[in-house]
Design a protein around this motif. Structure first.
Motif, short mmCIF file in Angstrom:
data_model
loop_
_atom_site.label_atom_id
_atom_site.label_comp_id
_atom_site.label_asym_id
_atom_site.label_seq_id
_atom_site.Cartn_x
_atom_site.Cartn_y
_atom_site.Cartn_z
N ARG A 1 0.82 -1.23 0.00
CA ARG A 1 0.00 0.00 0.00
C ARG A 1 0.85 1.28 0.00
NH1 ARG A 1 -5.37 -1.45 3.33
NH2 ARG A 1 -5.47 -3.60 2.65
N LEU A 2 2.16 1.11 0.17
CA LEU A 2 3.05 2.27 0.17
C LEU A 2 3.38 2.69 -1.25
CD1 LEU A 2 5.58 1.11 2.93
CD2 LEU A 2 3.68 2.70 3.21
N ASP A 3 3.73 3.97 -1.41
CA ASP A 3 4.18 4.41 -2.73
C ASP A 3 5.62 3.93 -2.94
OD1 ASP A 3 5.81 6.17 -1.32
OD2 ASP A 3 4.63 7.94 -1.81
N ALA A 4 6.11 4.06 -4.15
CA ALA A 4 7.43 3.53 -4.51
C ALA A 4 8.55 4.11 -3.64
CB ALA A 4 7.72 3.80 -5.98
N ARG A 5 8.48 5.40 -3.36
CA ARG A 5 9.53 6.05 -2.55
C ARG A 5 9.56 5.46 -1.15
NH1 ARG A 5 10.15 9.89 1.18
NH2 ARG A 5 11.97 11.22 1.11
N ASN A 6 8.40 5.33 -0.52
CA ASN A 6 8.36 4.79 0.85
C ASN A 6 8.74 3.32 0.90
OD1 ASN A 6 7.70 7.19 2.13
ND2 ASN A 6 5.51 6.91 1.78
N ARG A 7 8.37 2.57 -0.14
CA ARG A 7 8.80 1.16 -0.19
C ARG A 7 10.31 1.08 -0.27
NH1 ARG A 7 4.27 -0.87 -4.16
NH2 ARG A 7 5.30 0.70 -5.38
N HIS A 8 10.88 1.97 -1.06
CA HIS A 8 12.33 1.97 -1.22
C HIS A 8 13.02 2.31 0.10
CE1 HIS A 8 15.74 1.94 -3.93
NE2 HIS A 8 16.24 2.94 -3.23
N LEU B 1 11.76 1.91 3.08
CA LEU B 1 11.53 0.78 3.98
C LEU B 1 12.46 -0.39 3.66
CD1 LEU B 1 9.85 -0.35 6.31
CD2 LEU B 1 8.20 -1.17 4.61
N ASP B 2 12.67 -0.66 2.39
CA ASP B 2 13.61 -1.72 1.99
C ASP B 2 15.00 -1.47 2.56
OD1 ASP B 2 11.82 -3.25 0.55
OD2 ASP B 2 12.37 -2.39 -1.40
N ILE B 3 15.47 -0.25 2.40
CA ILE B 3 16.81 0.11 2.90
C ILE B 3 16.84 0.03 4.42
CG2 ILE B 3 18.50 1.98 3.12
CD1 ILE B 3 17.67 2.83 0.25
N GLY B 4 15.85 0.60 5.08
CA GLY B 4 15.82 0.60 6.54
C GLY B 4 15.74 -0.81 7.12
N ALA B 5 14.87 -1.63 6.56
CA ALA B 5 14.72 -3.00 7.06
C ALA B 5 15.99 -3.81 6.82
CB ALA B 5 13.54 -3.68 6.39
N THR B 6 16.64 -3.59 5.70
CA THR B 6 17.88 -4.30 5.42
C THR B 6 18.98 -3.85 6.37
OG1 THR B 6 17.21 -4.51 3.11
CG2 THR B 6 19.51 -4.95 3.61
N LEU B 7 19.04 -2.56 6.68
CA LEU B 7 20.03 -2.08 7.65
C LEU B 7 19.80 -2.67 9.04
CD1 LEU B 7 20.34 1.67 6.57
CD2 LEU B 7 22.05 -0.15 6.27
N VAL B 8 18.55 -2.79 9.45
CA VAL B 8 18.24 -3.43 10.73
C VAL B 8 18.66 -4.90 10.69
CG1 VAL B 8 16.35 -4.16 12.26
CG2 VAL B 8 16.40 -1.83 11.37
#
Length: 178
Positions: A84-91, A93-100
């Motif tokens: 449900r997120l737009d492309a920017r927020n998904r991107h 989130l992908d970076i943030g989750a991968t860093l965690v």
């Protein structure tokens, strides 16, 4: 969907891990079948079958699978909110989750390396059996180090991809007054 192993460009290390993990599953099946046959035919099971399966074969198969799934991008995803997120927020989130995930995997690598060092120092065996298990304990921190390397590569790729997306958006935008 083509898996990395079906791709001719799949790295040799990927195929090696795939074959080793597959062989470990095959060995579990053969060893277990031999144990059942020995129990049925000779009324005596093979010694230490459970220990070999649980402490050697299974970790090789499972930990190899973790690496293969990370490399192929095939981990289970719960996308209820993500979709449900737009492309920017998904991107982001992908970076943030991968860093965690990198931070957690680094911690796991460190603590499991300490555990493996302790297991090595005491010559750890499986319970009261003669099955030596300390060497396989080193597979856990090695797996987490490899996962960290793969996740760092993913973050770098995501950041580069984001820069490419931004440049494409700028190039595609109409120039005022032109």
């Amino acid at each position: 969907m083509t898996t990395p192993s079906e791709n001719a460009a799949a790295p040799r290390w990927f195929r090696a891990i795939e074959y080793i993990a597959g062989a470990a599953i095959l060995v579990i099946m053969v060893h277990t079948l031999a144990n059942v046959a020995a129990r049925a035919l000779f009324n005596s099971p093979l010694p230490d079958t459970n220990e070999w399966s649980a402490f050697w074969y299974l970790p090789i198969a499972a930990l190899g699978g973790f690496i293969l799934a990370q490399f192929a991008g095939e981990h289970i995803e719960a996308t209820l909110i993500y979709d449900r997120l737009d492309a920017r927020n998904r991107h982001v989130l992908d970076i943030g989750a991968t860093l965690v995930s990198i931070a957690v995997s680094c911690a796991f690598a460190w603590f499991t390396a300490m555990e493996a060092a302790h297991a090595t120092s005491i010559g750890l065996r499986a319970g009261v059996t003669s099955v030596v298990i300390w060497p396989i304990k080193w597979l856990v921190p090695l797996t987490f180090v490899l996962l960290v390397i793969l996740m760092v590569a993913k973050v770098v790729s995501l950041i580069r991809n984001r820069q490419t997306l931004l440049l494409a958006a700028v190039d595609a935008s109409p120039i005022p007054g032109a």
